[in-house]
Design a protein around this motif. Structure first.
Motif, PDB file in Angstrom:
ATOM      1  N   PHE A   1     -19.059 -22.776  41.672  1.00  0.00           N
ATOM      2  CA  PHE A   1     -18.814 -23.489  40.417  1.00  0.00           C
ATOM      3  C   PHE A   1     -17.426 -23.174  39.857  1.00  0.00           C
ATOM      4  O   PHE A   1     -16.819 -24.017  39.183  1.00  0.00           O
ATOM      5  CB  PHE A   1     -19.910 -23.171  39.390  1.00  0.00           C
ATOM      6  N   VAL A   2     -16.904 -21.980  40.139  1.00  0.00           N
ATOM      7  CA  VAL A   2     -15.548 -21.647  39.701  1.00  0.00           C
ATOM      8  C   VAL A   2     -14.532 -22.458  40.492  1.00  0.00           C
ATOM      9  O   VAL A   2     -13.596 -23.044  39.930  1.00  0.00           O
ATOM     10  CB  VAL A   2     -15.283 -20.140  39.861  1.00  0.00           C
ATOM     11  N   THR A   3     -14.706 -22.518  41.813  1.00  0.00           N
ATOM     12  CA  THR A   3     -13.809 -23.316  42.656  1.00  0.00           C
ATOM     13  C   THR A   3     -13.818 -24.776  42.228  1.00  0.00           C
ATOM     14  O   THR A   3     -12.766 -25.418  42.116  1.00  0.00           O
ATOM     15  CB  THR A   3     -14.231 -23.205  44.135  1.00  0.00           C
ATOM     16  N   GLY A   4     -15.017 -25.319  41.984  1.00  0.00           N
ATOM     17  CA  GLY A   4     -15.130 -26.725  41.583  1.00  0.00           C
ATOM     18  C   GLY A   4     -14.462 -27.000  40.257  1.00  0.00           C
ATOM     19  O   GLY A   4     -13.728 -27.990  40.109  1.00  0.00           O
ATOM     20  N   LEU A   5     -14.712 -26.145  39.274  1.00  0.00           N
ATOM     21  CA  LEU A   5     -14.123 -26.358  37.947  1.00  0.00           C
ATOM     22  C   LEU A   5     -12.604 -26.224  37.970  1.00  0.00           C
ATOM     23  O   LEU A   5     -11.898 -26.979  37.289  1.00  0.00           O
ATOM     24  CB  LEU A   5     -14.741 -25.373  36.951  1.00  0.00           C
ATOM     25  N   VAL A   6     -12.099 -25.266  38.745  1.00  0.00           N
ATOM     26  CA  VAL A   6     -10.639 -25.075  38.822  1.00  0.00           C
ATOM     27  C   VAL A   6      -9.975 -26.288  39.476  1.00  0.00           C
ATOM     28  O   VAL A   6      -8.965 -26.815  38.975  1.00  0.00           O
ATOM     29  CB  VAL A   6     -10.308 -23.783  39.597  1.00  0.00           C
ATOM     30  N   LEU A   7     -10.525 -26.771  40.591  1.00  0.00           N
ATOM     31  CA  LEU A   7      -9.954 -27.940  41.249  1.00  0.00           C
ATOM     32  C   LEU A   7     -10.087 -29.187  40.383  1.00  0.00           C
ATOM     33  O   LEU A   7      -9.180 -30.030  40.349  1.00  0.00           O
ATOM     34  CB  LEU A   7     -10.639 -28.170  42.600  1.00  0.00           C
TER      35      LEU A   7
ATOM     36  N   ASP B   1     -13.468 -41.562  49.722  1.00  0.00           N
ATOM     37  CA  ASP B   1     -12.221 -41.007  49.201  1.00  0.00           C
ATOM     38  C   ASP B   1     -12.439 -40.240  47.898  1.00  0.00           C
ATOM     39  O   ASP B   1     -11.745 -39.259  47.615  1.00  0.00           O
ATOM     40  CB  ASP B   1     -11.183 -42.120  48.998  1.00  0.00           C
ATOM     41  N   GLU B   2     -13.433 -40.653  47.097  1.00  0.00           N
ATOM     42  CA  GLU B   2     -13.747 -39.919  45.873  1.00  0.00           C
ATOM     43  C   GLU B   2     -14.472 -38.608  46.165  1.00  0.00           C
ATOM     44  O   GLU B   2     -14.462 -37.696  45.333  1.00  0.00           O
ATOM     45  CB  GLU B   2     -14.635 -40.774  44.960  1.00  0.00           C
ATOM     46  N   LEU B   3     -15.104 -38.519  47.329  1.00  0.00           N
ATOM     47  CA  LEU B   3     -15.909 -37.346  47.664  1.00  0.00           C
ATOM     48  C   LEU B   3     -15.125 -36.292  48.451  1.00  0.00           C
ATOM     49  O   LEU B   3     -15.719 -35.285  48.863  1.00  0.00           O
ATOM     50  CB  LEU B   3     -17.138 -37.775  48.477  1.00  0.00           C
ATOM     51  N   LEU B   4     -13.828 -36.504  48.661  1.00  0.00           N
ATOM     52  CA  LEU B   4     -13.047 -35.544  49.448  1.00  0.00           C
ATOM     53  C   LEU B   4     -12.986 -34.175  48.767  1.00  0.00           C
ATOM     54  O   LEU B   4     -13.277 -33.146  49.393  1.00  0.00           O
ATOM     55  CB  LEU B   4     -11.633 -36.090  49.682  1.00  0.00           C
ATOM     56  N   VAL B   5     -12.602 -34.150  47.510  1.00  0.00           N
ATOM     57  CA  VAL B   5     -12.498 -32.873  46.800  1.00  0.00           C
ATOM     58  C   VAL B   5     -13.886 -32.259  46.561  1.00  0.00           C
ATOM     59  O   VAL B   5     -14.077 -31.058  46.824  1.00  0.00           O
ATOM     60  CB  VAL B   5     -11.732 -33.045  45.478  1.00  0.00           C
ATOM     61  N   PRO B   6     -14.882 -33.026  46.082  1.00  0.00           N
ATOM     62  CA  PRO B   6     -16.222 -32.428  45.983  1.00  0.00           C
ATOM     63  C   PRO B   6     -16.759 -31.936  47.331  1.00  0.00           C
ATOM     64  O   PRO B   6     -17.413 -30.887  47.389  1.00  0.00           O
ATOM     65  CB  PRO B   6     -17.084 -33.583  45.449  1.00  0.00           C
ATOM     66  N   GLY B   7     -16.464 -32.663  48.413  1.00  0.00           N
ATOM     67  CA  GLY B   7     -16.898 -32.221  49.731  1.00  0.00           C
ATOM     68  C   GLY B   7     -16.229 -30.919  50.137  1.00  0.00           C
ATOM     69  O   GLY B   7     -16.861 -30.047  50.741  1.00  0.00           O
ATOM     70  N   LEU B   8     -14.952 -30.780  49.801  1.00  0.00           N
ATOM     71  CA  LEU B   8     -14.242 -29.532  50.101  1.00  0.00           C
ATOM     72  C   LEU B   8     -14.821 -28.373  49.299  1.00  0.00           C
ATOM     73  O   LEU B   8     -14.977 -27.253  49.817  1.00  0.00           O
ATOM     74  CB  LEU B   8     -12.749 -29.701  49.789  1.00  0.00           C
ATOM     75  N   VAL B   9     -15.149 -28.629  48.034  1.00  0.00           N
ATOM     76  CA  VAL B   9     -15.766 -27.587  47.202  1.00  0.00           C
ATOM     77  C   VAL B   9     -17.124 -27.190  47.771  1.00  0.00           C
ATOM     78  O   VAL B   9     -17.452 -26.001  47.874  1.00  0.00           O
ATOM     79  CB  VAL B   9     -15.913 -28.086  45.751  1.00  0.00           C
ATOM     80  N   LEU B  10     -17.920 -28.185  48.146  1.00  0.00           N
ATOM     81  CA  LEU B  10     -19.252 -27.913  48.689  1.00  0.00           C
ATOM     82  C   LEU B  10     -19.169 -27.127  49.988  1.00  0.00           C
ATOM     83  O   LEU B  10     -19.998 -26.247  50.258  1.00  0.00           O
ATOM     84  CB  LEU B  10     -19.990 -29.232  48.913  1.00  0.00           C
TER      85      LEU B  10
END
Length: 307
Positions: free
Chosen positions: A144-150, A172-181
């Motif tokens: 959750f820290v990684t996700g919130l920071v990004l 394309d919208e799921l690239l950053v959430p996918g990286l966080v996950l």
């Protein structure tokens, strides 16, 4: 091979029944679902009795479970407390989470295995030390820290992405959430690949391939990498179900209405049918992923045969 698959499928039956029974019992001790239906105000006895009878909550737990499993085998996962069919919630949530999981798995495979091979072949060198430190930091920082920071940096301050994912939830919208996950799993894949490569690099079959004069890339891809990927494939295969079921934090941060979001809403509202229905499908995903991983062993290592 055919008999092995049939035997594994038969073994899945008691595992499936045991897992769903455990989840069913755990969900029923969360609290009174009727109280969740009435909100902040307490239900009057007549309304509570009517709701319990409507949703079958006045029956014994074992009878509720048998009724539920009988309906599941006919494709009926019940009705959520908001009156919507659970299958309708699944049809809207699972495609989104599947896309998110695919993005996360691609990151794990491409980045994780690549960094693992790079560091495994250069064990003890500066690049190896740098990657080990980086993966240790990723593992140590909560998701959750990684996700919130990004989200804050890329979405709010720099405007590179949308802070919240739209209802379409395109790739394309799921690239950053996918990286966080995938961040923590990616770090583990990197470390696991590195260790496996470094160990197998000293094996006799690798030295024999080098002594034969085979090109370096062929020794790595055809001999070293295939045998080193067996533990990595095991981890990634079991991680598929974990990513789908553990996406609650990521989906909440980026407002993704997937499986994690529906599970969170079901737990919050004490919707037994929703939680048990989604978890039942996730159990099937876990079992199928484990079977596929076992079959992939024979592809990676021809010495493995299934009777």
């Amino acid at each position: 091979m055919g008999r092995y698959v049939i035997r594994r499928l038969l073994q899945m039956i008691p595992v499936f029944i045991g897992a769903t029974l455990l989840i069913f019992l755990m969900v029923h001790v969360m609290g009174d679902p009727v109280a969740g239906l009435c909100g902040d105000r307490r239900c009057d006895p007549a309304t509570a009795l009517r709701l319990k009878k409507e949703f079958g909550l006045d029956d014994p737990v074992w009878q509720q479970y048998l009724t539920y499993m009988g309906n599941v085998f006919t494709g009926d996962f019940g009705t959520a407390f908001n009156g919507q069919k659970v299958t309708e919630l699944m049809s809207a949530a699972f495609p989104v989470t599947i896309r998110l999981t695919i993005v996360a798995i691609v990151f794990e495979i491409v980045i994780g295995i690549s960094l693992g091979v790079l560091t495994g072949l250069r064990r003890g060198r500066p690049v190896d030390t740098a990657v080990l430190l980086l993966t240790l930091v990723v593992i140590s920082v909560p998701t959750f820290v990684t996700g919130l920071v990004l989200q804050l940096l890329l979405g709010v301050q720099w405007g590179a992405i949308k802070p919240s994912v739209s209802s379409e939830a395109s790739y394309d919208e799921l690239l950053v959430p996918g990286l966080v996950l995938a961040s923590v799993s990616l770090a583990y894949v990197t470390r696991l690949t590195r260790t496996s490569i470094a160990e197998n690099r000293r094996a006799d079959y690798v030295r024999t391939a080098i002594a034969k004069g085979l090109p370096r890339h062929r020794v790595i891809t055809r001999h070293l990498l295939r045998n080193s990927l067996i533990p990595v494939v095991t981890f990634i295969g079991t991680d598929v179900g974990a990513l789908m079921g553990g996406a609650i934090v990521t989906e909440r941060i980026f407002n993704i209405h997937g499986v994690g979001f529906q599970l969170y809403q079901g737990i919050l509202r004490q919707s037994t049918q929703t939680v048990v229905g989604f978890v039942t499908v996730l159990v099937l995903v876990f079992l199928a992923a484990n079977l596929i991983v076992d079959l992939l062993y024979a592809v990676l290592d021809p010495r493995i045969r299934y009777a």
